[in-house]
Design a protein around this motif. Structure first.
Motif, PDB file in Angstrom:
ATOM      1  N   HIS A  52      51.773  30.369  49.812  1.00  0.00           N
ATOM      2  CA  HIS A  52      50.589  31.040  48.896  1.00  0.00           C
ATOM      3  C   HIS A  52      51.238  30.631  47.286  1.00  0.00           C
ATOM      4  O   HIS A  52      51.962  29.982  46.523  1.00  0.00           O
ATOM      5  CB  HIS A  52      51.751  32.719  49.029  1.00  0.00           C
ATOM      6  N   HIS A  53      49.767  30.016  47.201  1.00  0.00           N
ATOM      7  CA  HIS A  53      48.951  29.118  46.080  1.00  0.00           C
ATOM      8  C   HIS A  53      48.966  29.999  45.020  1.00  0.00           C
ATOM      9  O   HIS A  53      49.077  31.477  45.226  1.00  0.00           O
ATOM     10  CB  HIS A  53      47.886  28.680  46.083  1.00  0.00           C
ATOM     11  N   LEU A  54      50.367  29.187  43.701  1.00  0.00           N
ATOM     12  CA  LEU A  54      50.150  29.291  42.341  1.00  0.00           C
ATOM     13  C   LEU A  54      49.451  29.372  41.362  1.00  0.00           C
ATOM     14  O   LEU A  54      48.919  30.021  41.071  1.00  0.00           O
ATOM     15  CB  LEU A  54      51.286  29.760  42.490  1.00  0.00           C
ATOM     16  N   ALA A  55      49.496  28.441  41.437  1.00  0.00           N
ATOM     17  CA  ALA A  55      47.605  27.618  40.488  1.00  0.00           C
ATOM     18  C   ALA A  55      47.867  26.911  40.984  1.00  0.00           C
ATOM     19  O   ALA A  55      48.192  25.649  41.370  1.00  0.00           O
ATOM     20  CB  ALA A  55      48.753  28.133  39.207  1.00  0.00           C
ATOM     21  N   THR A  56      46.912  25.792  39.818  1.00  0.00           N
ATOM     22  CA  THR A  56      45.841  24.577  40.014  1.00  0.00           C
ATOM     23  C   THR A  56      46.514  23.400  38.511  1.00  0.00           C
ATOM     24  O   THR A  56      46.190  24.749  37.760  1.00  0.00           O
ATOM     25  CB  THR A  56      44.967  24.337  40.894  1.00  0.00           C
ATOM     26  N   GLU A  63      51.206  39.530  44.350  1.00  0.00           N
ATOM     27  CA  GLU A  63      50.929  40.723  43.465  1.00  0.00           C
ATOM     28  C   GLU A  63      50.703  39.687  41.502  1.00  0.00           C
ATOM     29  O   GLU A  63      50.036  39.240  40.965  1.00  0.00           O
ATOM     30  CB  GLU A  63      51.851  41.396  42.926  1.00  0.00           C
ATOM     31  N   ALA A  64      51.265  38.056  41.606  1.00  0.00           N
ATOM     32  CA  ALA A  64      51.414  38.074  40.144  1.00  0.00           C
ATOM     33  C   ALA A  64      50.366  37.019  40.368  1.00  0.00           C
ATOM     34  O   ALA A  64      49.548  36.670  38.831  1.00  0.00           O
ATOM     35  CB  ALA A  64      52.588  36.778  39.985  1.00  0.00           C
ATOM     36  N   THR A  65      49.583  36.609  41.114  1.00  0.00           N
ATOM     37  CA  THR A  65      48.633  35.955  41.142  1.00  0.00           C
ATOM     38  C   THR A  65      47.299  36.235  41.254  1.00  0.00           C
ATOM     39  O   THR A  65      46.249  36.353  40.725  1.00  0.00           O
ATOM     40  CB  THR A  65      48.906  34.664  41.978  1.00  0.00           C
ATOM     41  N   THR A  66      47.435  37.804  41.251  1.00  0.00           N
ATOM     42  CA  THR A  66      45.947  38.367  41.460  1.00  0.00           C
ATOM     43  C   THR A  66      46.409  38.656  40.226  1.00  0.00           C
ATOM     44  O   THR A  66      44.946  39.204  39.541  1.00  0.00           O
ATOM     45  CB  THR A  66      46.343  39.846  42.641  1.00  0.00           C
ATOM     46  N   ARG A  67      47.359  39.697  39.743  1.00  0.00           N
ATOM     47  CA  ARG A  67      47.466  40.213  38.149  1.00  0.00           C
ATOM     48  C   ARG A  67      47.402  39.401  37.179  1.00  0.00           C
ATOM     49  O   ARG A  67      46.816  39.063  36.120  1.00  0.00           O
ATOM     50  CB  ARG A  67      48.759  40.874  37.989  1.00  0.00           C
ATOM     51  N   ASP A  68      47.488  37.755  37.261  1.00  0.00           N
ATOM     52  CA  ASP A  68      48.356  37.032  36.647  1.00  0.00           C
ATOM     53  C   ASP A  68      47.360  35.572  36.109  1.00  0.00           C
ATOM     54  O   ASP A  68      47.060  34.970  35.436  1.00  0.00           O
ATOM     55  CB  ASP A  68      49.296  36.248  35.451  1.00  0.00           C
ATOM     56  N   PHE A  69      46.882  35.390  37.133  1.00  0.00           N
ATOM     57  CA  PHE A  69      47.340  33.763  37.071  1.00  0.00           C
ATOM     58  C   PHE A  69      45.905  32.979  38.070  1.00  0.00           C
ATOM     59  O   PHE A  69      45.579  33.732  38.842  1.00  0.00           O
ATOM     60  CB  PHE A  69      47.912  32.867  37.503  1.00  0.00           C
ATOM     61  N   GLY A  70      45.183  32.347  37.699  1.00  0.00           N
ATOM     62  CA  GLY A  70      43.891  31.257  37.916  1.00  0.00           C
ATOM     63  C   GLY A  70      44.472  29.885  38.438  1.00  0.00           C
ATOM     64  O   GLY A  70      44.987  29.236  38.153  1.00  0.00           O
ATOM     65  N   VAL A  71      43.345  29.034  38.014  1.00  0.00           N
ATOM     66  CA  VAL A  71      43.320  28.349  37.510  1.00  0.00           C
ATOM     67  C   VAL A  71      44.081  27.164  35.815  1.00  0.00           C
ATOM     68  O   VAL A  71      43.623  28.386  35.223  1.00  0.00           O
ATOM     69  CB  VAL A  71      41.882  27.213  37.294  1.00  0.00           C
ATOM     70  N   ALA A  77      60.771  25.573  38.102  1.00  0.00           N
ATOM     71  CA  ALA A  77      61.789  26.881  37.507  1.00  0.00           C
ATOM     72  C   ALA A  77      60.816  27.186  36.123  1.00  0.00           C
ATOM     73  O   ALA A  77      61.152  28.337  35.722  1.00  0.00           O
ATOM     74  CB  ALA A  77      62.734  26.788  36.978  1.00  0.00           C
ATOM     75  N   SER A  78      60.028  26.331  35.337  1.00  0.00           N
ATOM     76  CA  SER A  78      60.483  26.878  33.895  1.00  0.00           C
ATOM     77  C   SER A  78      58.527  26.958  33.556  1.00  0.00           C
ATOM     78  O   SER A  78      58.314  27.690  32.482  1.00  0.00           O
ATOM     79  CB  SER A  78      60.454  25.771  33.225  1.00  0.00           C
ATOM     80  N   MET A  79      58.150  26.936  34.460  1.00  0.00           N
ATOM     81  CA  MET A  79      56.079  27.448  34.778  1.00  0.00           C
ATOM     82  C   MET A  79      56.353  28.587  34.277  1.00  0.00           C
ATOM     83  O   MET A  79      57.010  29.740  35.057  1.00  0.00           O
ATOM     84  CB  MET A  79      55.745  26.723  36.111  1.00  0.00           C
ATOM     85  N   ALA A  80      55.185  29.426  33.860  1.00  0.00           N
ATOM     86  CA  ALA A  80      54.664  30.669  33.600  1.00  0.00           C
ATOM     87  C   ALA A  80      54.506  31.848  35.025  1.00  0.00           C
ATOM     88  O   ALA A  80      54.916  32.588  35.267  1.00  0.00           O
ATOM     89  CB  ALA A  80      53.313  31.224  32.647  1.00  0.00           C
ATOM     90  N   HIS A  81      53.940  30.952  35.911  1.00  0.00           N
ATOM     91  CA  HIS A  81      53.776  31.775  37.556  1.00  0.00           C
ATOM     92  C   HIS A  81      55.117  31.450  38.287  1.00  0.00           C
ATOM     93  O   HIS A  81      55.556  32.927  39.121  1.00  0.00           O
ATOM     94  CB  HIS A  81      52.683  30.337  38.239  1.00  0.00           C
ATOM     95  N   THR A  82      55.654  30.960  37.947  1.00  0.00           N
ATOM     96  CA  THR A  82      57.203  31.359  38.444  1.00  0.00           C
ATOM     97  C   THR A  82      58.233  31.891  37.895  1.00  0.00           C
ATOM     98  O   THR A  82      58.688  33.404  38.305  1.00  0.00           O
ATOM     99  CB  THR A  82      58.072  29.836  38.754  1.00  0.00           C
ATOM    100  N   ARG A  83      57.753  32.270  36.738  1.00  0.00           N
ATOM    101  CA  ARG A  83      58.433  33.326  35.901  1.00  0.00           C
ATOM    102  C   ARG A  83      57.959  34.814  36.414  1.00  0.00           C
ATOM    103  O   ARG A  83      58.929  35.545  36.505  1.00  0.00           O
ATOM    104  CB  ARG A  83      58.527  33.388  34.258  1.00  0.00           C
ATOM    105  N   SER A  84      57.128  34.396  35.973  1.00  0.00           N
ATOM    106  CA  SER A  84      56.307  35.709  36.381  1.00  0.00           C
ATOM    107  C   SER A  84      56.407  36.669  37.747  1.00  0.00           C
ATOM    108  O   SER A  84      56.629  37.469  37.663  1.00  0.00           O
ATOM    109  CB  SER A  84      54.546  35.945  36.349  1.00  0.00           C
ATOM    110  N   THR A 105      48.141  21.024  43.318  1.00  0.00           N
ATOM    111  CA  THR A 105      48.739  23.050  42.799  1.00  0.00           C
ATOM    112  C   THR A 105      50.043  23.355  43.376  1.00  0.00           C
ATOM    113  O   THR A 105      51.118  22.465  43.733  1.00  0.00           O
ATOM    114  CB  THR A 105      48.023  24.097  44.485  1.00  0.00           C
ATOM    115  N   SER A 106      50.524  24.645  42.550  1.00  0.00           N
ATOM    116  CA  SER A 106      52.118  24.550  42.645  1.00  0.00           C
ATOM    117  C   SER A 106      51.718  25.917  43.862  1.00  0.00           C
ATOM    118  O   SER A 106      50.705  26.749  43.990  1.00  0.00           O
ATOM    119  CB  SER A 106      52.307  25.938  41.221  1.00  0.00           C
ATOM    120  N   ALA A 107      53.349  25.931  44.793  1.00  0.00           N
ATOM    121  CA  ALA A 107      53.001  27.531  45.468  1.00  0.00           C
ATOM    122  C   ALA A 107      54.518  27.023  45.858  1.00  0.00           C
ATOM    123  O   ALA A 107      55.276  26.632  45.405  1.00  0.00           O
ATOM    124  CB  ALA A 107      52.313  26.551  46.381  1.00  0.00           C
TER     125      ALA A 107
END
Length: 309
Positions: free
Chosen positions: A166-170, A299-307, A110-117, A275-277
């Motif tokens: 949907h994978h969000l970050a590694t 949209e969040a992963t395309t715009r903001d996040f990778g590894v 819940a605190s991860m940047a990708h979740t908040r995004s 990975t987070s998903a």
């Protein structure tokens, strides 16, 4: 004519009966149900009256099941389970109509940047959607999806085949060791160095494919892991590690989110990343609220996040 009395047992009575069957003691069952022992006894007698058969043999406050009680026990379990499933499906449909989304999270997700995004984009694109966050333990993060108690869950794969991701970050994984262990003084370790240390185990309801990945079982050389105590949540896991009873592997973010006295996080050079998903049931992928958060995740992963490094 007087009103006829229903001979059908109520679901409430069946739930009381199932609890009594587990405890085999009126006092303990009543305490667990937060009712008095006489009230429980009265409900069981009414159940027996409606079914037309004695279900239990009373010996003071303790009981044994009669032959009828034994025969009807699996049917009572099935009836209660069916009603529970009905309620979960109805709740899920109501959430869909009302635009309410129950979002499960596990650990620090819940605190991860990708979740908040993802959640921020969902609110921006669908301001009428109401989001309810629910924190889940190790034993229920996938079960919450299967039982429709959560619509989607932010979690760490792998998952069972009925779940889509949907994978969000590694990010890398690290070893979590008791600070007093001789290896805790090292800056980097290999899996071979950790082979003799037991790993915390999970409750039986946790899918084994998930914990096999997190325990790295089997190890690269084919050896099997030796397991230690069973833990149910992050705090019990960290307590077990700090006590020197076992170790585990966690995402490297644990260094930031779960610093604890007596615990040390150490890099492992030959450990695969995690990975987070965002996860949802395959059978529910087309529901409007689930589609909305899936699109927000994409949209969040395309715009903001990778590894995450």
């Amino acid at each position: 004519m007087g009103a006829s009395v229903s001979r059908e047992p109520s679901i409430h009575q069946l739930r009381l009966y199932l609890t009594l069957c587990e405890e085999l003691h009126f006092g303990r069952a009543a305490a667990r149900l937060f009712i008095t022992q006489p009230a429980l006894s009265q409900q069981i007698r009414e159940l027996e009256k409606r079914l037309g058969a004695p279900m239990v043999e009373r010996q003071g406050r303790t009981i044994t099941l009669t032959e009828a009680g034994q025969a009807l026990l699996p049917e009572a379990r099935a009836a209660v389970a069916a009603v529970d499933r009905l309620r979960r499906v109805a709740d899920a449909q109501l959430r869909q109509v009302s635009g309410r989304l129950v979002v499960g999270t596990m650990g620090a997700e819940a605190s991860m940047a990708h979740t908040r995004s993802v959640l921020g984009l969902l609110q921006d694109r669908h301001p009428g959607t109401t989001v309810q966050l629910v924190n889940l333990g190790f034993g229920d993060h996938m079960a919450a999806l299967a039982q429709q108690e959560a619509d989607v869950v932010f979690l760490r794969p792998p998952v069972t085949d009925d779940i889509e991701l949907h994978h969000l970050a590694t990010e890398p994984r690290v070893a979590c060791l008791c600070a007093d262990h001789p290896l805790a003084s090292q800056n980097r370790l290999t899996l071979a160095q950790l082979s003799d240390i037991p790993v915390v185990d999970m409750p039986v309801q946790v899918p084994r494919l998930w914990w096999d990945f997190w325990a790295v079982d089997p190890r690269p050389d084919g050896s099997r892991v030796r397991y230690g105590p069973v833990v149910t949540d992050m705090e019990s896991l960290l307590h077990t590690v700090a006590a020197g009873e076992a170790m585990c592997f966690l995402p490297t973010a644990a260094r930031e989110y779960f610093p604890r006295p007596g615990v040390r996080y150490i890099d492992v050079v030959d450990l695969s990343p995690s990975t987070s998903a965002l996860a949802w049931l395959r059978s529910r992928r087309s529901e409007a609220t689930i589609q909305a958060i899936r699109h927000a995740a994409r949209e969040a992963t395309t715009r903001d996040f990778g590894v995450i490094m």
